[in-house]
Each structure stands twice: as structure tokens, then as C-alpha cells.
Write a protein that holds these residues in place. Structure first.
Motif, PDB file in Angstrom:
ATOM      1  N   ASN A 229       0.808  -1.218   0.000  1.00  0.00           N
ATOM      2  CA  ASN A 229       0.000   0.000   0.000  1.00  0.00           C
ATOM      3  C   ASN A 229       0.844   1.273   0.000  1.00  0.00           C
ATOM      4  O   ASN A 229       0.401   2.305   0.493  1.00  0.00           O
ATOM      5  CB  ASN A 229      -0.926  -0.011   1.223  1.00  0.00           C
ATOM      6  CG  ASN A 229      -1.898  -1.178   1.206  1.00  0.00           C
ATOM      7  OD1 ASN A 229      -2.883  -1.169   0.487  1.00  0.00           O
ATOM      8  ND2 ASN A 229      -1.609  -2.204   2.010  1.00  0.00           N
ATOM      9  N   ARG A 230       2.017   1.202  -0.579  1.00  0.00           N
ATOM     10  CA  ARG A 230       2.892   2.373  -0.586  1.00  0.00           C
ATOM     11  C   ARG A 230       2.261   3.516  -1.382  1.00  0.00           C
ATOM     12  O   ARG A 230       1.566   3.272  -2.383  1.00  0.00           O
ATOM     13  CB  ARG A 230       4.273   2.032  -1.146  1.00  0.00           C
ATOM     14  CG  ARG A 230       4.285   1.565  -2.577  1.00  0.00           C
ATOM     15  CD  ARG A 230       5.690   1.107  -2.985  1.00  0.00           C
ATOM     16  NE  ARG A 230       5.752   0.701  -4.374  1.00  0.00           N
ATOM     17  CZ  ARG A 230       5.461  -0.504  -4.814  1.00  0.00           C
ATOM     18  NH1 ARG A 230       5.058  -1.431  -3.971  1.00  0.00           N
ATOM     19  NH2 ARG A 230       5.558  -0.794  -6.101  1.00  0.00           N
ATOM     20  N   PRO A 231       2.467   4.762  -0.948  1.00  0.00           N
ATOM     21  CA  PRO A 231       1.891   5.920  -1.649  1.00  0.00           C
ATOM     22  C   PRO A 231       2.385   6.003  -3.092  1.00  0.00           C
ATOM     23  O   PRO A 231       3.507   5.617  -3.410  1.00  0.00           O
ATOM     24  CB  PRO A 231       2.396   7.115  -0.831  1.00  0.00           C
ATOM     25  CG  PRO A 231       2.725   6.547   0.512  1.00  0.00           C
ATOM     26  CD  PRO A 231       3.227   5.149   0.251  1.00  0.00           C
ATOM     27  N   ASN A 232       1.503   6.499  -3.963  1.00  0.00           N
ATOM     28  CA  ASN A 232       1.847   6.707  -5.365  1.00  0.00           C
ATOM     29  C   ASN A 232       2.331   5.432  -6.042  1.00  0.00           C
ATOM     30  O   ASN A 232       3.232   5.450  -6.884  1.00  0.00           O
ATOM     31  CB  ASN A 232       2.921   7.809  -5.508  1.00  0.00           C
ATOM     32  CG  ASN A 232       2.477   9.115  -4.896  1.00  0.00           C
ATOM     33  OD1 ASN A 232       1.335   9.540  -5.071  1.00  0.00           O
ATOM     34  ND2 ASN A 232       3.361   9.757  -4.146  1.00  0.00           N
ATOM     35  N   LYS A 233       1.745   4.316  -5.621  1.00  0.00           N
ATOM     36  CA  LYS A 233       2.105   3.043  -6.236  1.00  0.00           C
ATOM     37  C   LYS A 233       1.834   3.117  -7.730  1.00  0.00           C
ATOM     38  O   LYS A 233       0.786   3.562  -8.168  1.00  0.00           O
ATOM     39  CB  LYS A 233       1.284   1.922  -5.598  1.00  0.00           C
ATOM     40  CG  LYS A 233       1.653   0.530  -6.081  1.00  0.00           C
ATOM     41  CD  LYS A 233       0.841  -0.520  -5.337  1.00  0.00           C
ATOM     42  CE  LYS A 233       1.191  -1.915  -5.805  1.00  0.00           C
ATOM     43  NZ  LYS A 233       0.401  -2.941  -5.090  1.00  0.00           N
ATOM     44  N   GLY A 234       2.795   2.665  -8.541  1.00  0.00           N
ATOM     45  CA  GLY A 234       2.667   2.755  -9.994  1.00  0.00           C
ATOM     46  C   GLY A 234       1.501   1.962 -10.539  1.00  0.00           C
ATOM     47  O   GLY A 234       1.053   0.972  -9.942  1.00  0.00           O
ATOM     48  N   GLN A 235       0.991   2.376 -11.695  1.00  0.00           N
ATOM     49  CA  GLN A 235      -0.146   1.723 -12.318  1.00  0.00           C
ATOM     50  C   GLN A 235       0.261   0.590 -13.252  1.00  0.00           C
ATOM     51  O   GLN A 235      -0.600  -0.144 -13.743  1.00  0.00           O
ATOM     52  CB  GLN A 235      -0.955   2.773 -13.104  1.00  0.00           C
ATOM     53  CG  GLN A 235      -1.498   3.899 -12.246  1.00  0.00           C
ATOM     54  CD  GLN A 235      -2.446   3.421 -11.165  1.00  0.00           C
ATOM     55  OE1 GLN A 235      -3.368   2.675 -11.435  1.00  0.00           O
ATOM     56  NE2 GLN A 235      -2.201   3.836  -9.935  1.00  0.00           N
ATOM     57  N   ASP A 236       1.557   0.432 -13.480  1.00  0.00           N
ATOM     58  CA  ASP A 236       2.001  -0.591 -14.432  1.00  0.00           C
ATOM     59  C   ASP A 236       1.557  -1.976 -14.004  1.00  0.00           C
ATOM     60  O   ASP A 236       1.136  -2.795 -14.830  1.00  0.00           O
ATOM     61  CB  ASP A 236       3.528  -0.553 -14.579  1.00  0.00           C
ATOM     62  CG  ASP A 236       4.009   0.689 -15.303  1.00  0.00           C
ATOM     63  OD1 ASP A 236       3.155   1.377 -15.901  1.00  0.00           O
ATOM     64  OD2 ASP A 236       5.214   0.980 -15.273  1.00  0.00           O
ATOM     65  N   GLY A 237       1.660  -2.251 -12.696  1.00  0.00           N
ATOM     66  CA  GLY A 237       1.268  -3.569 -12.199  1.00  0.00           C
ATOM     67  C   GLY A 237      -0.207  -3.828 -12.389  1.00  0.00           C
ATOM     68  O   GLY A 237      -0.619  -4.941 -12.765  1.00  0.00           O
ATOM     69  N   PHE A 238      -1.033  -2.826 -12.145  1.00  0.00           N
ATOM     70  CA  PHE A 238      -2.469  -2.966 -12.366  1.00  0.00           C
ATOM     71  C   PHE A 238      -2.754  -3.260 -13.838  1.00  0.00           C
ATOM     72  O   PHE A 238      -3.518  -4.172 -14.164  1.00  0.00           O
ATOM     73  CB  PHE A 238      -3.208  -1.688 -11.966  1.00  0.00           C
ATOM     74  CG  PHE A 238      -3.291  -1.448 -10.487  1.00  0.00           C
ATOM     75  CD1 PHE A 238      -3.722  -2.447  -9.620  1.00  0.00           C
ATOM     76  CD2 PHE A 238      -2.965  -0.213  -9.961  1.00  0.00           C
ATOM     77  CE1 PHE A 238      -3.814  -2.216  -8.256  1.00  0.00           C
ATOM     78  CE2 PHE A 238      -3.050   0.020  -8.593  1.00  0.00           C
ATOM     79  CZ  PHE A 238      -3.479  -0.977  -7.740  1.00  0.00           C
ATOM     80  N   ALA A 239      -2.142  -2.480 -14.724  1.00  0.00           N
ATOM     81  CA  ALA A 239      -2.401  -2.627 -16.158  1.00  0.00           C
ATOM     82  C   ALA A 239      -1.946  -3.996 -16.655  1.00  0.00           C
ATOM     83  O   ALA A 239      -2.641  -4.647 -17.451  1.00  0.00           O
ATOM     84  CB  ALA A 239      -1.693  -1.514 -16.929  1.00  0.00           C
ATOM     85  N   MET A 240      -0.789  -4.455 -16.180  1.00  0.00           N
ATOM     86  CA  MET A 240      -0.270  -5.750 -16.616  1.00  0.00           C
ATOM     87  C   MET A 240      -1.190  -6.886 -16.174  1.00  0.00           C
ATOM     88  O   MET A 240      -1.518  -7.788 -16.960  1.00  0.00           O
ATOM     89  CB  MET A 240       1.130  -5.974 -16.039  1.00  0.00           C
ATOM     90  CG  MET A 240       1.809  -7.241 -16.518  1.00  0.00           C
ATOM     91  SD  MET A 240       3.414  -7.484 -15.713  1.00  0.00           S
ATOM     92  CE  MET A 240       4.278  -6.006 -16.282  1.00  0.00           C
ATOM     93  N   ALA A 241      -1.630  -6.842 -14.910  1.00  0.00           N
ATOM     94  CA  ALA A 241      -2.514  -7.884 -14.391  1.00  0.00           C
ATOM     95  C   ALA A 241      -3.860  -7.870 -15.115  1.00  0.00           C
ATOM     96  O   ALA A 241      -4.415  -8.925 -15.449  1.00  0.00           O
ATOM     97  CB  ALA A 241      -2.708  -7.708 -12.891  1.00  0.00           C
ATOM     98  N   TRP A 242      -4.402  -6.667 -15.353  1.00  0.00           N
ATOM     99  CA  TRP A 242      -5.699  -6.559 -16.010  1.00  0.00           C
ATOM    100  C   TRP A 242      -5.633  -7.072 -17.445  1.00  0.00           C
ATOM    101  O   TRP A 242      -6.517  -7.803 -17.894  1.00  0.00           O
ATOM    102  CB  TRP A 242      -6.182  -5.109 -15.979  1.00  0.00           C
ATOM    103  CG  TRP A 242      -7.515  -4.889 -16.623  1.00  0.00           C
ATOM    104  CD1 TRP A 242      -7.778  -4.188 -17.763  1.00  0.00           C
ATOM    105  CD2 TRP A 242      -8.794  -5.380 -16.173  1.00  0.00           C
ATOM    106  NE1 TRP A 242      -9.125  -4.203 -18.049  1.00  0.00           N
ATOM    107  CE2 TRP A 242      -9.775  -4.918 -17.083  1.00  0.00           C
ATOM    108  CE3 TRP A 242      -9.188  -6.143 -15.088  1.00  0.00           C
ATOM    109  CZ2 TRP A 242     -11.122  -5.208 -16.948  1.00  0.00           C
ATOM    110  CZ3 TRP A 242     -10.540  -6.434 -14.948  1.00  0.00           C
ATOM    111  CH2 TRP A 242     -11.487  -5.975 -15.858  1.00  0.00           C
TER     112      TRP A 242
END
Length: 258
Positions: A229-242
Motif C-alpha cells: 500500500n505504498r503511496p503513489n504506487k505505480g499503475q504498471d502492475g495494475f495494467a499488466m494484471a488486467w
């Protein structure tokens, strides 16, 4: 996501709305793929862009694995259907109560998922709630809310209590009921329910063996939660998983983007 044109019956909706419809239909199919459904009785909703405070929810009676973008129903915060063909698109009142409460109170909660899985209900009935015994569970350590059961969610007065209990968290266990998560977009909401469901499954399996459980020390619990839950966590991981998840439902019939 490849998005096809809306069917003739839905002509006139904006490209933005159709994009949200396609993403939400995909999310329904993925929840079905991972066996997190309860026949026709749970819900996923998404807020639509714009000043009208409209959101999409499932047409009552459509199974999650067959959900299409055109099956989703546009409603307002009072539960009124605000699109043509309203008479053929019933909405479950309990789903409206829970989801509208969160969409009204949390601008960041663009997507809300509510499930009744076996493991989720089992953990919701355990007094200690979710135990910090797995990496999946530690994602929610210090970031998980609880809401006591009040009966089937038909009472609009419950909305205030639901929102108060959720606070700023993105995950909540509904006591004696099930699980609820939200996210700023479909990918975040999907990963939240995936992790929370897996954490509950792991807990029930671990407890079923009867052996003494090992709990990480407090410092490790907080460290792991901070990593997730680190602040400003990048969106790359979300996009890759999705993107990977969408490949699981790409060949579904009828196409979820129809």
C-alpha cells in the motif's frame, strides 16, 4: 482493451460510457471465471463519468459469466433507471443500497465489488476476522474494515453506517454476509477482490487442519502491508494484471463487449 461499437439499441451513449460498460462486463466475467459468484445475487458497479452521478449495475437475473456491456443498467443515486427500456432492466434493491452508499460517499471509489463466496462468508462469521497468516492477508493488514450484519440490505438508513465503517479503506468484511472492495478503476478493484478472496481461502484451509498457526511478528505485518500500500504506487502492475486477466475471457460467447 479492444472495444467494439455499441449495439443499435444503445446508440447515442457516449464513447466514455461504452468503455466503462465493456470494462465492467469484463469484470463480471472475471469474477465468474474465478468462481466468486453466488448465482444472481451479488453485484459489481461502476460510476460513469460526468456530473449526473449515474452508475452502472447488473441487470437482475443475468448470470455473471454471460454478462454483456449492453446488459448493464444505468441508474441514479435514488435507484431510478435512467435509460431507455427501463421496464426490461430490473435492478436488485439490496445491491442498489450497498453500492449507492459507497459511490455517494467516496469519490475515489469508481468501482465496487460485493461477493458471497464460501470462504468470504466463513471468515465473515469468525470473531477474529481476517488473520495475518498469509502474504495475501497482509496486503489488508491495517487496511480492512468491518461492518456488522443488519439483515438484507434493503434499509436505506444502513448506508450511513456502511460508509462510516468503511472509512477510507478499500476493503471490508461484511459480518455474516461476505466481502466488499472498491477501487479507482476496474483493475484495482479486481486485484483487491482477488487478494481478499484468496486470503480468506487460505485462512479457512489453514484452520481446517487443526495445527497451530504461525503469525508473522508485528513489524513484518506492518512492513508487508506498507509494501502493498505504498503511496503513489505505480499503475504498471495494475495494467499488466488486467491485460493478462482479459485474455482469460477473450473467447467467451457471447462477447462481453456486445
Amino acid at each position: 482493451m479492444n472495444v467494439v461499437s455499441p449495439p443499435a439499441a444503445l446508440r447515442g451513449i457516449t464513447e466514455e460510457e461504452w468503455q466503462v460498460r465493456c470494462e465492467l462486463a469484463a469484470l463480471y466475467r472475471l469474477v465468474a471465471h474465478f468462481r466468486m459468484t453466488d448465482f444472481i445475487y451479488t453485484h459489481i458497479s461502476a460510476r460513469l463519468p460526468g456530473p449526473d452521478h449515474h452508475f452502472l449495475i447488473n441487470k437482475y437475473g443475468v448470470l455473471f459469466h454471460e454478462m454483456r456491456a449492453s446488459d448493464l443498467v444505468k441508474i441514479d443515486l435514488d435507484g431510478n433507471v435512467v435509460e431507455e427500456g427501463a421496464e426490461s432492466k430490473p435492478v436488485n434493491a439490496a445491491g442498489f443500497t450497498i453500492h449507492s452508499a459507497i459511490h455517494m460517499a467516496r469519490e475515489d471509489a469508481a468501482v465496487v465489488i460485493h461477493t458471497h463466496t464460501e470462504a468470504g462468508i466463513a471468515v465473515s462469521a469468525q470473531r477474529q476476522g481476517l488473520l495475518p497468516i498469509s502474504q495475501h492477508a497482509l496486503k489488508f493488514y491495517g487496511h480492512l474494515a468491518y461492518h456488522d450484519y443488519e439483515g438484507i440490505a434493503l434499509d436505506l438508513d444502513e448506508r450511513d453506517r456502511l460508509v462510516k465503517d468503511l472509512g477510507t479503506h478499500n476493503a471490508m468484511i461484511l459480518r455474516n454476509h461476505g466481502l466488499l472492495v472498491c477501487g479507482q478503476h476496474v483493475a484495482e478493484a479486481f486485484l483487491n477482490i482477488y487478494y481478499l478472496e484468496r486470503a480468506c481461502q487460505a485462512q479457512i484451509s489453514a484452520m481446517s487442519g487443526g495445527a497451530e498457526l504461525v503469525l508473522p511478528p508485528e513489524s513484518v505485518r506492518q512492513h508487508t502491508a506498507g509494501q502493498f500500500n505504498r503511496p503513489n504506487k505505480g499503475q504498471d502492475g495494475f495494467a499488466m494484471a488486467w491485460t493478462a486477466a482479459l485474455r482469460l475471457i477473450e473467447d467467451g460467447k457471447p462477447d462481453y463487449r456486445s
